[in-house]
Design a protein around this motif. Structure first.
Motif, PDB file in Angstrom:
ATOM      1  N   ASP A 131     -33.949   2.457  -0.601  1.00 57.05           N
ATOM      2  CA  ASP A 131     -34.019   1.725   0.736  1.00 57.05           C
ATOM      3  C   ASP A 131     -33.265   0.340  -0.297  1.00 57.05           C
ATOM      4  O   ASP A 131     -33.128  -1.094   0.705  1.00 57.05           O
ATOM      5  CB  ASP A 131     -35.671   0.819   0.245  1.00 57.05           C
ATOM      6  N   LEU A 189     -30.828  -2.146   7.138  1.00 56.10           N
ATOM      7  CA  LEU A 189     -31.915  -2.280   7.890  1.00 56.10           C
ATOM      8  C   LEU A 189     -31.931  -3.630   8.382  1.00 56.10           C
ATOM      9  O   LEU A 189     -32.444  -4.390   9.149  1.00 56.10           O
ATOM     10  CB  LEU A 189     -33.077  -2.057   6.523  1.00 56.10           C
ATOM     11  N   LYS A 191     -33.871   3.538  10.026  1.00 59.86           N
ATOM     12  CA  LYS A 191     -34.414   4.117   8.674  1.00 59.86           C
ATOM     13  C   LYS A 191     -33.789   5.381   7.708  1.00 59.86           C
ATOM     14  O   LYS A 191     -33.641   5.414   7.020  1.00 59.86           O
ATOM     15  CB  LYS A 191     -36.008   3.990   8.370  1.00 59.86           C
ATOM     16  N   ARG A 201     -30.589   5.394   4.801  1.00 58.69           N
ATOM     17  CA  ARG A 201     -31.171   5.754   3.854  1.00 58.69           C
ATOM     18  C   ARG A 201     -29.876   7.634   3.835  1.00 58.69           C
ATOM     19  O   ARG A 201     -30.041   7.363   2.340  1.00 58.69           O
ATOM     20  CB  ARG A 201     -32.842   6.236   3.745  1.00 58.69           C
TER      21      ARG A 201
END
Lengths: 214, 349
Positions: free
Chosen positions: B95, B102, B108, B112
Motif C-alpha cells: 500500500d 491510489l 486497489k 497492489r
C-alpha cells in the motif's frame, strides 16, 4: 447481600444502564469536539497554547460547580440527566483536545512531509496519514477519558442522576453496606470492560504497532 | 527538461537560500546537486515540486511553469524519495508503493498488483508486500521508497539524499541498483547529496553549489575533476581528484602479463586457479593457506578499481578475468604506474 441483589435486580440494572450512557455519551461528544479543535492547533500553531490552557482550566473546575453553572449558561434543568452529560462532555473535551493536539503534532515530520510531496491534499492527508499515525496516542487519551468519566458519573448522585452513584446515596441514607459494595464493584467492572473494549478496538485498528522489529 | 530561470529564494528574515539560479536538467539524465550544508541544494530541489515556492524567477518542466499547475497534481507526476524513506508506518509495503496510483483513483487490486511488480523491480522479494515498514531493514525501506516514487511512472524524480542514512556497504548496493534501474527507465532525475563521491558516481551532470545559494560550477563529473572552475570547486572535489579521475578511464588498453607465467619472485606469491581457470586466491611464500583475492576486474572496469585491487592484493597485483570469470591476465601496480605515465604523455602531446 445476595438477598439485596435479588430484591433490587431491576433497580440495579437500570442504574447500571443509566451509568453506561451517562459516562459514554459525553466521551463521544468530547471526541467529536476534540478532533477539529486538535486539528486546528496543528494547522494554526498559535492556537495550541490557548486550547491546552482552556482544557486545563475546564478540567480544574469542580464537577459540582459545573452542575450549577451549566444550567445558567444553556437551557438545561439542574436536575436533568442532560446537565450531567454536558458537564462530563466538558471534561472529556478538556482531556481529549490536548491529547488530539499532541498526538497530531507528534506525527508531523518526514512522513507527513513525504505525504504532501507526493500529492496528498490536506484533508486526505489528515484522514489517510496523520490520524491513523496518531491513533495509538489518541486511544490512550480515550482510555483515560472513558475511565475517568465512569468514575465521575457517581458524583451526579448529588443531584439525583448518578447511575450507580445512586446506590451509594441510598446505602448512606440507610446505613446499609450492600448497595455501596454493589455500586463499587459494578463501577470498577464497567470501567474494566470499557477499557478492555477500547484496547481491543485499538489492536484491530492499529495492526502495524504490533508488527514490531524484524 | 527541467529549467531554472533566474530563481531566487529568500526566506522571511532575509536569509537567501538560493541566489539567482539558472540551470538546466536534461531529460533522461541524472543531475546531481552537491555542496556543503546551507548551500541551497535541497531548497532548489524542493522548489521543483513546489514544496517550497520561489521568491522570484521561474522553474519549468518541459517548458511548463510549475507554479501554473495545481500543486497536488504536479506532485503526483513527480516521484519523490527522501533520506529515511518516509514510509507510512501504518500501511503495508504494497500500500505504501501504491500511494500515488491510489491518490489518482486507480482501483486497489490493480494498484497492489502493480506494487508487487515494482518490488521485484527494485530487487526485493514479493513476499515483503504484506509486511509493515518497521519489519524491514533500512536498506529495504529505502528500496521501497524508490518503488513508491516510481509507482505512477513519473517522468521526473526528485531524490533528496536518498542513500545517506544507510551504511556504506548497503549504500553501494543501492547506488548500483539505482544506476541499473535508471539505465532501464531513463527518468529525468534531480538528486541531492553532500557526498562528492556519490555525485561523481551517479551524476551524468553535477551542479556544485556554494554557501549562499550560488551555483559554483555545472558539468560532467569528468569536467569538474579535470577542470575545476575555481579554488572552491577544486577544494570541494578534493585533493585526491587525480585518483578519482581514474574512474573515467577503462582498463581496456592496460597491458597484462600472462597468468601462467605470473609468479612474483620478489614477493613469493603466485596465483591459484580452480579447475575451470577461475582465480581463487594468492599463495604467499609457497604456503598452502590462500590469501583472499580482493576482487577481479574486466576490460570494462575503471582504472580506479584496478589500482585499488593492485594496492590491496597481497601480491601487489590485480587479476583480470574474462566474461566467464576465467583469469586472463595479471597486472602489477608498477605496470599500472607505467600505463598512467604513458597516458599522461599522450594527453600532453
Amino acid at each position: 447481600m445476595i438477598a439485596y441483589i435479588q430484591g433490587n435486580q431491576a433497580r440495579i440494572l437500570s442504574d447500571l444502564g443509566q451509568h453506561v450512557w451517562l459516562s459514554l455519551l459525553p466521551v463521544l461528544v468530547g471526541v467529536v469536539l476534540a478532533l477539529p479543535a486538535g486539528y486546528l492547533t496543528v494547522r494554526y500553531r498559535w492556537l495550541y497554547q490557548p486550547v491546552v490552557n482552556l482544557g486545563g482550566i475546564l478540567y480544574s473546575v469542580p464537577s459540582l460547580a459545573l452542575f450549577v453553572v451549566i444550567p445558567a449558561i444553556i437551557p438545561v434543568g439542574t436536575l436533568s440527566p442532560l446537565n450531567i452529560v454536558v458537564a462530563l462532555s466538558v471534561y472529556s473535551f478538556a482531556l481529549l483536545a490536548r491529547t488530539v493536539a499532541d498526538a497530531l503534532i507528534s506525527v508531523q515530520g518526514e512522513t507527513t512531509w513525504a505525504a504532501a510531496a507526493m500529492g496528498f491534499r490536506p484533508l486526505r492527508q489528515l484522514f489517510g496519514v496523520e490520524l491513523p499515525m496518531a491513533l495509538p496516542v489518541m486511544m490512550a487519551g480515550l482510555r483515560v477519558a472513558t475511565v475517568s468519566n465512569i468514575s465521575l458519573v457517581s458524583v451526579g448522585a448529588i443531584i439525583g442522576v448518578g447511575g450507580l452513584g445512586d446506590l451509594f446515596t441510598r446505602g448512606l441514607q440507610l446505613s446499609y453496606l450492600a448497595p455501596i459494595i454493589v455500586g463499587i464493584v459494578l463501577s470498577v467492572l464497567l470501567a474494566a470492560v470499557c477499557d478492555s473494549g477500547i484496547v481491543l478496538v485499538q489492536r484491530w485498528l492499529t495492526p502495524w504497532t504490533r508488527a514490531g522489529a524484524r | 527538461m527541467i529549467t531554472f530561470d533566474a530563481v531566487t529564494k529568500a526566506f522571511p528574515g532575509g536569509n537567501v537560500a538560493v541566489d539567482n539560479l539558472s540551470l538546466e536538467l536534461p531529460t533522461g539524465q541524472i543531475t546531481v546537486f552537491v555542496g556543503p550544508s546551507g548551500c541551497g541544494k535541497t531548497t532548489s530541489l524542493r522548489m521543483i515540486n513546489r514544496t517550497i515556492e520561489p521568491t522570484s524567477g521561474t522553474i519549468s518542466i518541459d517548458g511548463e511553469d510549475v507554479t501554473s499547475q495545481d500543486a497536488a497534481l504536479l506532485r503526483r507526476r513527480i516521484g519523490y524519495v527522501i533520506q529515511h524513506a518516509g514510509l507510512f508506518p501504518h500501511r503495508t509495503v504494497a500500500d505504501n508503493i501504491a500511494t500515488v496510483p491510489l491518490l489518482n483513483g486507480v482501483n486497489k487490486a490493480q494498484a497492489r498488483e502493480q506494487a508487487r511488480e515494482l518490488l521485484t523491480r527494485v530487487g526485493l522479494d514479493e513476499s515483503l508486500a504484506s509486511r509493515y515498514p518497521a519489519q524491514l531493514s533500512g536498506g529495504q525501506q529505502q528500496r521501497v521508497g524508490v518503488a513508491r516514487a516510481l509507482a505512477a511512472d513519473p517522468p521526473v524524480m526528485l531524490m533528496d539524499e536518498p542513500f545517506s542514512a544507510v551504511d556504506p556497504i548497503v549504500r553501494d548496493g543501492l547506488q548500483r541498483e539505482f544506476l541499473r534501474l535508471q539505465s532501464e527507465l531513463g527518468k529525468t532525475i534531480a538528486f541531492v547529496t553532500h557526498d562528492i563521491d556519490e555525485a561523481i558516481k551517479l551524476g551524468d551532470r553535477v551542479a556544485i553549489f556554494r554557501e549562499g545559494g550560488h551555483l559554483a560550477q555545472v558539468g560532467s563529473p569528468q569536467d569538474l575533476l579535470d577542470d575545476p572552475a575555481d579554488e572552491f570547486v577544486a577544494d570541494f572535489v578534493g585533493r585526491d581528484r587525480g585518483f578519482r579521475a581514474l574512474s573515467f578511464i577503462t582498463a581496456e588498453k592496460l597491458e597484462v602479463e600472462q597468468v601462467s607465467a605470473y609468479v612474483d619472485r620478489a614477493r613469493g606469491a603466485s596465483l591459484v586457479l580452480d579447475d575451470t581457470g577461475r582465480p581463487t586466491g594468492w599463495s604467499v611464500d609457497g604456503q598452502e593457506v590462500l590469501r583472499a583475492l580482493p576482487g577481479t576486474f574486466t576490460t570494462r572496469d575503471a582504472l580506479r578499481l584496478v589500482t585499488d585491487l593492485a594496492i590491496t592484493s597481497p601480491a601487489g597485483a590485480a587479476v583480470r578475468v574474462d566474461e566467464a570469470g576465467v583469469a586472463d591476465g595479471v597486472v602489477a601496480h608498477e605496470a599500472i604506474a607505467r600505463h598512467l605515465t604513458a597516458l599522461r604523455r599522450e594527453t600532453e602531446r
